[in-house]
Structures are given as C-alpha cells and as structure tokens.
Design a protein around this motif. Structure first.
Motif, PDB file in Angstrom:
ATOM      1  N   VAL A  13     -12.163  33.680  44.311  1.00 57.80           N
ATOM      2  CA  VAL A  13     -13.101  32.596  44.050  1.00 57.80           C
ATOM      3  C   VAL A  13     -14.050  32.484  45.230  1.00 57.80           C
ATOM      4  O   VAL A  13     -13.643  32.496  46.380  1.00 57.80           O
ATOM      5  CB  VAL A  13     -12.338  31.261  43.851  1.00 57.80           C
ATOM      6  N   ASP A  14     -15.318  32.370  44.932  1.00 59.92           N
ATOM      7  CA  ASP A  14     -16.332  32.129  45.960  1.00 59.92           C
ATOM      8  C   ASP A  14     -16.435  30.611  46.127  1.00 59.92           C
ATOM      9  O   ASP A  14     -17.062  29.926  45.322  1.00 59.92           O
ATOM     10  CB  ASP A  14     -17.662  32.731  45.517  1.00 59.92           C
ATOM     11  N   PHE A  15     -15.769  30.085  47.167  1.00 65.84           N
ATOM     12  CA  PHE A  15     -15.731  28.644  47.339  1.00 65.84           C
ATOM     13  C   PHE A  15     -17.095  28.055  47.664  1.00 65.84           C
ATOM     14  O   PHE A  15     -17.360  26.901  47.340  1.00 65.84           O
ATOM     15  CB  PHE A  15     -14.690  28.246  48.390  1.00 65.84           C
ATOM     16  N   ASP A  16     -17.967  28.826  48.288  1.00 64.76           N
ATOM     17  CA  ASP A  16     -19.327  28.336  48.521  1.00 64.76           C
ATOM     18  C   ASP A  16     -20.015  28.065  47.183  1.00 64.76           C
ATOM     19  O   ASP A  16     -20.703  27.059  47.025  1.00 64.76           O
ATOM     20  CB  ASP A  16     -20.139  29.334  49.341  1.00 64.76           C
ATOM     21  N   ALA A  17     -19.813  28.957  46.222  1.00 63.34           N
ATOM     22  CA  ALA A  17     -20.413  28.776  44.902  1.00 63.34           C
ATOM     23  C   ALA A  17     -19.810  27.559  44.200  1.00 63.34           C
ATOM     24  O   ALA A  17     -20.529  26.794  43.538  1.00 63.34           O
ATOM     25  CB  ALA A  17     -20.225  30.025  44.049  1.00 63.34           C
ATOM     26  N   VAL A  18     -18.514  27.359  44.351  1.00 63.37           N
ATOM     27  CA  VAL A  18     -17.857  26.195  43.753  1.00 63.37           C
ATOM     28  C   VAL A  18     -18.412  24.906  44.360  1.00 63.37           C
ATOM     29  O   VAL A  18     -18.748  23.967  43.641  1.00 63.37           O
ATOM     30  CB  VAL A  18     -16.320  26.274  43.938  1.00 63.37           C
ATOM     31  N   LYS A  22     -20.546  21.947  42.477  1.00 62.64           N
ATOM     32  CA  LYS A  22     -19.984  20.602  42.385  1.00 62.64           C
ATOM     33  C   LYS A  22     -20.744  19.579  43.227  1.00 62.64           C
ATOM     34  O   LYS A  22     -20.903  18.429  42.809  1.00 62.64           O
ATOM     35  CB  LYS A  22     -18.517  20.627  42.795  1.00 62.64           C
ATOM     36  N   PHE A  23     -21.200  19.985  44.423  1.00 59.15           N
ATOM     37  CA  PHE A  23     -21.785  19.021  45.353  1.00 59.15           C
ATOM     38  C   PHE A  23     -23.220  19.326  45.760  1.00 59.15           C
ATOM     39  O   PHE A  23     -23.782  18.635  46.590  1.00 59.15           O
ATOM     40  CB  PHE A  23     -20.915  18.917  46.617  1.00 59.15           C
ATOM     41  N   GLY A  24     -23.809  20.365  45.216  1.00 62.29           N
ATOM     42  CA  GLY A  24     -25.176  20.726  45.557  1.00 62.29           C
ATOM     43  C   GLY A  24     -25.227  21.768  46.664  1.00 62.29           C
ATOM     44  O   GLY A  24     -24.241  22.040  47.335  1.00 62.29           O
ATOM     45  N   LYS A  25     -26.381  22.328  46.839  1.00 61.30           N
ATOM     46  CA  LYS A  25     -26.579  23.373  47.839  1.00 61.30           C
ATOM     47  C   LYS A  25     -26.458  22.813  49.256  1.00 61.30           C
ATOM     48  O   LYS A  25     -26.675  21.628  49.480  1.00 61.30           O
ATOM     49  CB  LYS A  25     -27.955  24.024  47.679  1.00 61.30           C
ATOM     50  N   VAL A  26     -26.118  23.692  50.201  1.00 61.47           N
ATOM     51  CA  VAL A  26     -26.053  23.311  51.605  1.00 61.47           C
ATOM     52  C   VAL A  26     -27.403  22.732  52.010  1.00 61.47           C
ATOM     53  O   VAL A  26     -28.452  23.291  51.696  1.00 61.47           O
ATOM     54  CB  VAL A  26     -25.696  24.531  52.492  1.00 61.47           C
TER      55      VAL A  26
END
Length: 106
Positions: A13-18, A22-26
């Motif tokens: 799983v790519d947690f950055d993608a998750v 879920k919370f928007g881009k960095v």
C-alpha cells in the motif's frame, strides 16, 4: 472475523496515496489540520505512556505541575496540546529530559 486467508493476503500500500485521498495533498489545509491533530494525539500518548511507566495517576501528575486532573486527561486523549511551558513541566515531573537538537542531514 478475519480469516487466515485474509491475514495472509499481503498487499503493498502506498500510504502517501492513502493519506492524499483521505486528507488531501501535502500542503493543503486539510492535510495540515490532520498532521496537527495526529501530532497532538501522539504527544498525548507519549505523556500517557511515560506517566504509566512512572506509576503515577493523572491526579498526581496534575498536582506536581499545578493543573487540574481533567487537563492532564485532555492532553493524554489528544483533545488539547499543552503549551511549551506546561509540556516542559510535565516532562520534568515525569523524570524525563527533552533535548532540542539540529537534525543530521544526509
């Protein structure tokens, strides 16, 4: 109930993608708000674990630093973030040390 087959189903799983989904881009306000909430929760867990390790109650810790027990509870639950002075008093009361260091760059 999870089956054995479910537990053996390894997925990368790519947690950055998750987190992005879920919370928007960095850098977005929603992602920043999530980061702040996660940090406050994490800080509360560190304090909770240290207090338990020292075998003192929330009431005893509160008494040591001059606040109400409910304030310690709110910190440990991640509901509020203590100010710098309060955080430092908590650390001292728990017999811990807080060091500020410059990170090593690779």
């Amino acid at each position: 109930m999870k089956t054995k087959d479910h537990l053996n189903n390894h997925q990368i799983v790519d947690f950055d993608a998750v987190l992005d989904e879920k919370f928007g881009k960095v850098g977005s306000s929603s992602r920043e708000e999530f980061r702040k909430e996660a940090y406050v929760y994490y800080m509360g867990q560190i304090i909770h674990n240290a207090r338990k390790s020292e075998k003192i109650t929330q009431a005893e810790l509160a008494s040591r630093i001059g606040v109400d027990k409910s304030y310690i509870s709110k910190i440990e639950n991640g509901d509020i973030e203590p100010g710098t002075g309060t955080f430092y008093r908590i650390i001292q009361a728990l017999g811990l040390r807080f060091d500020v260091v410059k990170p090593v760059c690779y």
